[in-house]
Design a protein around this motif. Structure first.
Motif, short mmCIF file in Angstrom:
data_model
loop_
_atom_site.label_atom_id
_atom_site.label_comp_id
_atom_site.label_asym_id
_atom_site.label_seq_id
_atom_site.Cartn_x
_atom_site.Cartn_y
_atom_site.Cartn_z
N GLU A 61 0.85 -1.19 0.00
CA GLU A 61 0.00 0.00 0.00
C GLU A 61 0.88 1.23 0.00
OE1 GLU A 61 -2.57 -0.06 3.41
OE2 GLU A 61 -3.64 -1.84 2.73
N LEU A 62 0.54 2.20 -0.83
CA LEU A 62 1.29 3.45 -0.88
C LEU A 62 0.38 4.61 -0.48
CD1 LEU A 62 4.15 4.55 -1.66
CD2 LEU A 62 3.06 5.32 -3.77
N LEU A 63 0.79 5.35 0.53
CA LEU A 63 0.10 6.58 0.92
C LEU A 63 0.71 7.69 0.08
CD1 LEU A 63 -1.89 8.00 2.87
CD2 LEU A 63 0.09 8.39 4.37
N SER A 64 -0.10 8.34 -0.75
CA SER A 64 0.41 9.34 -1.68
C SER A 64 -0.45 10.59 -1.63
CB SER A 64 0.39 8.77 -3.11
OG SER A 64 0.87 9.71 -4.04
N GLY A 65 0.23 11.74 -1.54
CA GLY A 65 -0.46 13.03 -1.54
C GLY A 65 0.24 14.01 -2.46
N LYS A 72 -3.90 9.84 -0.08
CA LYS A 72 -4.80 8.72 -0.32
C LYS A 72 -3.97 7.44 -0.33
CE LYS A 72 -7.70 6.61 -3.81
NZ LYS A 72 -8.10 6.57 -5.19
N VAL A 73 -4.55 6.34 0.14
CA VAL A 73 -3.89 5.04 0.11
C VAL A 73 -4.22 4.35 -1.22
CG1 VAL A 73 -3.74 2.74 1.16
CG2 VAL A 73 -3.92 4.77 2.61
N LYS A 75 -3.71 0.82 -3.43
CA LYS A 75 -3.50 -0.61 -3.20
C LYS A 75 -3.15 -1.29 -4.53
CE LYS A 75 -6.35 -0.60 0.85
NZ LYS A 75 -7.25 -1.34 1.70
N PRO A 76 -2.73 -2.56 -4.48
CA PRO A 76 -2.33 -3.25 -5.70
C PRO A 76 -3.38 -3.12 -6.82
CG PRO A 76 -1.76 -4.59 -3.82
CD PRO A 76 -2.57 -3.43 -3.30
N GLY A 77 -2.87 -2.80 -8.01
CA GLY A 77 -3.73 -2.63 -9.17
C GLY A 77 -4.19 -1.21 -9.40
N GLU A 78 -3.95 -0.32 -8.42
CA GLU A 78 -4.39 1.08 -8.57
C GLU A 78 -3.24 1.92 -9.12
OE1 GLU A 78 -7.90 1.67 -5.37
OE2 GLU A 78 -5.88 1.82 -4.53
N ILE A 79 -3.62 3.01 -9.79
CA ILE A 79 -2.63 3.93 -10.35
C ILE A 79 -2.93 5.35 -9.89
CG2 ILE A 79 -2.33 2.53 -12.44
CD1 ILE A 79 -3.86 4.86 -13.90
N PHE A 80 -1.90 6.21 -10.00
CA PHE A 80 -2.10 7.64 -9.88
C PHE A 80 -1.18 8.32 -10.88
CE2 PHE A 80 0.96 6.59 -6.55
CZ PHE A 80 1.98 7.51 -6.75
N ILE A 81 -1.53 9.55 -11.24
CA ILE A 81 -0.79 10.30 -12.25
C ILE A 81 -0.28 11.59 -11.64
CG2 ILE A 81 -0.97 11.52 -14.46
CD1 ILE A 81 -3.11 9.46 -15.25
N GLU A 82 0.98 11.90 -11.95
CA GLU A 82 1.58 13.18 -11.58
C GLU A 82 1.84 13.94 -12.87
OE1 GLU A 82 4.79 12.96 -8.54
OE2 GLU A 82 4.41 10.78 -8.69
N LEU A 83 1.21 15.10 -13.01
CA LEU A 83 1.41 15.92 -14.19
C LEU A 83 2.64 16.81 -14.02
CD1 LEU A 83 -2.32 16.87 -14.83
CD2 LEU A 83 -0.96 15.09 -15.96
N PRO A 84 3.19 17.34 -15.12
CA PRO A 84 4.37 18.21 -15.00
C PRO A 84 4.13 19.32 -13.98
CG PRO A 84 3.97 17.69 -17.29
CD PRO A 84 2.79 17.16 -16.51
N GLY A 85 5.12 19.52 -13.11
CA GLY A 85 5.03 20.55 -12.07
C GLY A 85 4.35 20.11 -10.80
N CYS A 86 3.77 18.91 -10.80
CA CYS A 86 3.09 18.38 -9.61
C CYS A 86 4.07 18.34 -8.43
CB CYS A 86 2.58 16.97 -9.92
SG CYS A 86 1.86 16.13 -8.50
N HIS A 87 3.58 18.70 -7.26
CA HIS A 87 4.37 18.63 -6.04
C HIS A 87 3.89 17.41 -5.27
CE1 HIS A 87 5.77 20.48 -2.00
NE2 HIS A 87 6.74 19.78 -2.56
N HIS A 88 4.73 16.37 -5.25
CA HIS A 88 4.39 15.13 -4.55
C HIS A 88 4.85 15.28 -3.11
CE1 HIS A 88 4.13 10.49 -5.13
NE2 HIS A 88 3.41 10.90 -4.10
N THR A 89 3.91 15.56 -2.22
CA THR A 89 4.23 15.91 -0.83
C THR A 89 4.34 14.71 0.10
OG1 THR A 89 1.88 16.29 -0.43
CG2 THR A 89 3.22 18.21 -1.02
N VAL A 90 3.63 13.62 -0.21
CA VAL A 90 3.66 12.42 0.62
C VAL A 90 3.80 11.20 -0.29
CG1 VAL A 90 2.38 10.97 2.25
CG2 VAL A 90 2.16 13.46 2.37
N GLY A 91 4.77 10.36 -0.01
CA GLY A 91 4.95 9.09 -0.70
C GLY A 91 5.51 8.10 0.30
#
Length: 128
Positions: A61-65, A72-73, A75-91
């Motif tokens: 499980e990855l907690l990502s903000g 948001k958590v 889970k396996p099989g889920e995806i998220f997208i970071e667009l150019p300039g996105c600030h990934h604050t939690v991983g």
């Protein structure tokens, strides 16, 4: 956690899976990374050198903000997208007893990697 607070947990392990220049998109490359987060592992707050990133959780499980949105958590099989300039604050690996495995696919300007190497793909916030 503020961007100036450092975690004492272990950083993720990163393996480059592939790196190809895109002939149908001159000046762009597609790069695949395998991220292995040990229990309580994390990535500091960062941006991705102008890349578009698609992250696929394979195990754990990855907690990502991102961009001041609540984490948001995933889970396996889920995806998220970071667009150019996105600030990934939690991983963070959301589990304390097992690792989390993620595949990240990035489309980035080829010049970013040619001049800065793979380290240029993840630009950590100041203080990290």
């Amino acid at each position: 956690m503020s961007s100036t607070t450092k975690k004492t947990s272990t950083r993720e392990d990163i393996e480059v899976l592939f790196d190809h220049e895109l002939t149908n998109a001159p000046g762009k490359s597609i790069i695949g990374l395998h991220l292995d987060y040990p229990p309580n592992g994390f990535t500091p707050p960062h941006r991705h050198g102008g890349a578009t990133v698609v992250a696929y959780v394979m195990a754990g499980e990855l907690l990502s903000g991102m961009n001041d949105n609540p984490p948001k958590v995933y889970k396996p099989g889920e995806i998220f997208i970071e667009l150019p300039g996105c600030h990934h604050t939690v991983g963070e690996n959301n589990l304390q007893t097992s690792s989390t495995q993620v595949i990240a696919i990035m489309v980035v300007d080829t010049e970013v990697v040619k001049t800065g190497g793979y380290a240029a793909l993840t630009v950590l916030d100041e203080g990290w």
